[in-house]
Design an enzyme around this catalytic site. Structure first.
Site, mmCIF file in Angstrom:
data_model
loop_
_atom_site.group_PDB
_atom_site.id
_atom_site.type_symbol
_atom_site.label_atom_id
_atom_site.label_comp_id
_atom_site.label_asym_id
_atom_site.label_seq_id
_atom_site.Cartn_x
_atom_site.Cartn_y
_atom_site.Cartn_z
ATOM 1 N N LYS A 127 -13.820 3.631 2.454
ATOM 2 C CA LYS A 127 -13.679 2.199 2.881
ATOM 3 C C LYS A 127 -14.384 2.092 1.563
ATOM 4 O O LYS A 127 -14.796 0.996 0.306
ATOM 5 C CB LYS A 127 -15.245 1.488 3.566
ATOM 6 C CG LYS A 127 -14.308 1.795 5.557
ATOM 7 C CD LYS A 127 -13.390 0.825 5.637
ATOM 8 C CE LYS A 127 -13.002 0.835 6.675
ATOM 9 N NZ LYS A 127 -12.183 2.291 7.329
ATOM 10 N N LYS A 162 -17.629 -4.361 8.713
ATOM 11 C CA LYS A 162 -17.418 -3.107 10.087
ATOM 12 C C LYS A 162 -17.627 -1.492 9.395
ATOM 13 O O LYS A 162 -18.414 -1.189 8.394
ATOM 14 C CB LYS A 162 -15.284 -2.576 8.795
ATOM 15 C CG LYS A 162 -15.143 -3.195 7.577
ATOM 16 C CD LYS A 162 -13.750 -2.620 7.497
ATOM 17 C CE LYS A 162 -13.474 -3.372 5.328
ATOM 18 N NZ LYS A 162 -11.974 -3.317 5.289
ATOM 19 N N ARG A 212 0.299 -2.607 4.239
ATOM 20 C CA ARG A 212 0.528 -1.304 3.846
ATOM 21 C C ARG A 212 0.896 -0.781 2.798
ATOM 22 O O ARG A 212 2.342 -1.106 2.855
ATOM 23 C CB ARG A 212 0.060 -0.156 4.885
ATOM 24 C CG ARG A 212 0.667 1.045 4.907
ATOM 25 C CD ARG A 212 -0.943 1.752 3.760
ATOM 26 N NE ARG A 212 -1.415 1.835 4.732
ATOM 27 C CZ ARG A 212 -2.393 3.168 5.756
ATOM 28 N NH1 ARG A 212 -1.305 3.388 6.091
ATOM 29 N NH2 ARG A 212 -3.534 2.093 6.676
ATOM 30 N N ARG A 235 -7.640 -8.730 13.350
ATOM 31 C CA ARG A 235 -6.702 -7.682 12.836
ATOM 32 C C ARG A 235 -5.347 -7.404 12.966
ATOM 33 O O ARG A 235 -5.076 -7.756 13.813
ATOM 34 C CB ARG A 235 -7.569 -5.763 13.812
ATOM 35 C CG ARG A 235 -9.070 -6.084 13.627
ATOM 36 C CD ARG A 235 -9.717 -5.584 14.539
ATOM 37 N NE ARG A 235 -9.523 -6.192 16.240
ATOM 38 C CZ ARG A 235 -9.679 -5.401 17.285
ATOM 39 N NH1 ARG A 235 -9.755 -4.218 16.896
ATOM 40 N NH2 ARG A 235 -9.062 -5.270 18.122
ATOM 41 N N ASP A 275 -4.639 -0.402 1.232
ATOM 42 C CA ASP A 275 -4.559 -1.692 2.648
ATOM 43 C C ASP A 275 -4.626 -3.087 1.072
ATOM 44 O O ASP A 275 -5.772 -3.644 0.671
ATOM 45 C CB ASP A 275 -5.819 -1.813 3.232
ATOM 46 C CG ASP A 275 -4.821 -0.336 3.840
ATOM 47 O OD1 ASP A 275 -3.550 -0.238 4.479
ATOM 48 O OD2 ASP A 275 -5.969 0.137 5.113
ATOM 49 N N GLU A 283 -9.010 -1.433 1.777
ATOM 50 C CA GLU A 283 -8.957 -0.188 1.574
ATOM 51 C C GLU A 283 -8.015 0.756 0.860
ATOM 52 O O GLU A 283 -6.973 0.376 0.226
ATOM 53 C CB GLU A 283 -8.917 0.358 2.614
ATOM 54 C CG GLU A 283 -9.862 -0.268 4.035
ATOM 55 C CD GLU A 283 -9.914 -0.310 5.659
ATOM 56 O OE1 GLU A 283 -9.240 1.253 6.221
ATOM 57 O OE2 GLU A 283 -10.433 -0.749 6.155
ATOM 58 N N ASN A 285 -6.786 4.303 1.786
ATOM 59 C CA ASN A 285 -6.630 5.363 2.923
ATOM 60 C C ASN A 285 -6.452 6.948 2.377
ATOM 61 O O ASN A 285 -5.488 6.733 1.878
ATOM 62 C CB ASN A 285 -5.713 4.974 3.816
ATOM 63 C CG ASN A 285 -6.103 3.997 4.973
ATOM 64 O OD1 ASN A 285 -6.879 4.053 5.882
ATOM 65 N ND2 ASN A 285 -5.750 2.280 4.610
#
Length: 320
Positions: A127, A162, A212, A235, A275, A283, A285
């Protein structure tokens, strides 16, 4: 092509999803390209007089949903028995995860190529790392103080909050200025004001999918996976019931990926999931990015094979 010895560090292999697991795709690619493959979990890493040892098991993998793996006997081996270690343990990023990254740094120092780089994974919270590119994000704050988050909600009207250590959509809430449970939600997420969380202005384009974008060896994959929320859900995460639809990268999504690539390469982050919602980064990842299987199945790509080929082509220069 030189035969390499791979170790894959991951969660319990008996519990993975045969149809969706990205680590399994990597294991298939390693095996089918003739390399050696072993398996362990993070609690199989240990130090002996400053030398990293691993209680590893030989791993054979098959394209059979009823019999997709076999494990050999456990043997304690020095980390230098391996050429490459793939760190594929899923979050949460708790203290055991952190300790494993510290241990894997011993592998790196011993000359084993650890992908992704363990110290960079430690430093790049999925994050918080994204906030290094805040001009490419929706307005975002990180704080443990309710007052700041309430003011942020007042300013933006519609906000996602979050935790900083979750995955798969866990702990994500949408709050508006008139939400009746702002206080209790923030108390829970911040653990009564002791733990920082992230708040982001809600992006309505989530209805088109939380995309993604995979970046393999510094190159964006040509297709992304749009994770589209189910009816009545905020979500898009597949684990939260989202529907995965593969589609070509837009010019904007490719531009976002290429913007962060130089930093990824500098940090030794060679398999990354970006993301994107509505053309904005949410984000980055770096632990164990997924969605390979869905994109491969829908687009005919071989993303895991591309990844292993990248390692084969670069191990001589990229290994520590």
């Amino acid at each position: 092509m030189k035969k390499l010895n791979f170790l894959i560090v991951m969660d319990e292999i008996s519990k993975i999803n045969y149809k969706k697991d990205t680590s399994l795709a990597m294991a298939w690619a390693i095996s089918e390209r003739g390399h050696g493959l072993s398996y362990c979990k993070i609690d199989d890493l240990w130090l002996d007089q400053g030398v990293l040892k691993i209680d590893a098991q030989p791993l054979s993998v098959f394209r059979d949903p009823d019999h997709f793996y076999e494990l050999g006997d456990v043997a304690t081996v020095a980390v230098t028995e391996f050429d490459v270690i793939l760190m594929r343990k899923d979050p949460p990023f708790d203290m055991n995860f952190l300790y494993a990254l510290h241990l894997l740094d011993y592998a790196k120092r011993a000359g084993v190529w650890v992908v992704n780089d363990p110290l960079s994974v430690k430093d790049c919270n999925e994050k918080l790392f994204a906030t290094q590119f805040s001009d490419l994000m929706s307005p975002t704050i990180v704080t443990n103080k309710q007052a700041h988050i309430r003011e942020f909600i007042k300013t933006h009207g519609d906000v996602i909050v979050k935790p900083l250590d979750g995955m798969g959509g866990m702990g994500i809430f949408r709050l508006t200025a008139d939400s009746p449970n702002i206080g209790s939600t923030l108390e829970m997420l911040t653990q009564l004001g002791t733990t920082p969380i992230m708040a982001q202005k809600f992006i309505p384009a989530i209805t088109e999918g939380d995309k993604r974008v995979l970046i393999v060896g510094g190159k964006p994959v040509d297709y992304c996976l749009a994770r589209i929320p189910s009816t009545g859900e905020t979500r898009g995460n597949l684990a939260a019931g989202g529907r995965g639809v593969a589609m070509p990268l837009s010019e904007r999504e490719r531009q976002l990926a290429e913007t962060i690539v130089p930093i990824l390469l500098e940090k030794g982050l060679y398999f990354v999931g970006l993301d994107v919602i509505g053309g904005l980064i949410t984000e980055i990842n770096v632990t164990s990015p997924t969605c390979v299987r869905e994109i491969d199945d829908q687009c005919g790509t071989q993303i895991a094979v591309d990844f292993i080929e990248f390692i084969e082509n670069n191990i001589a220069t990229k290994a520590a």
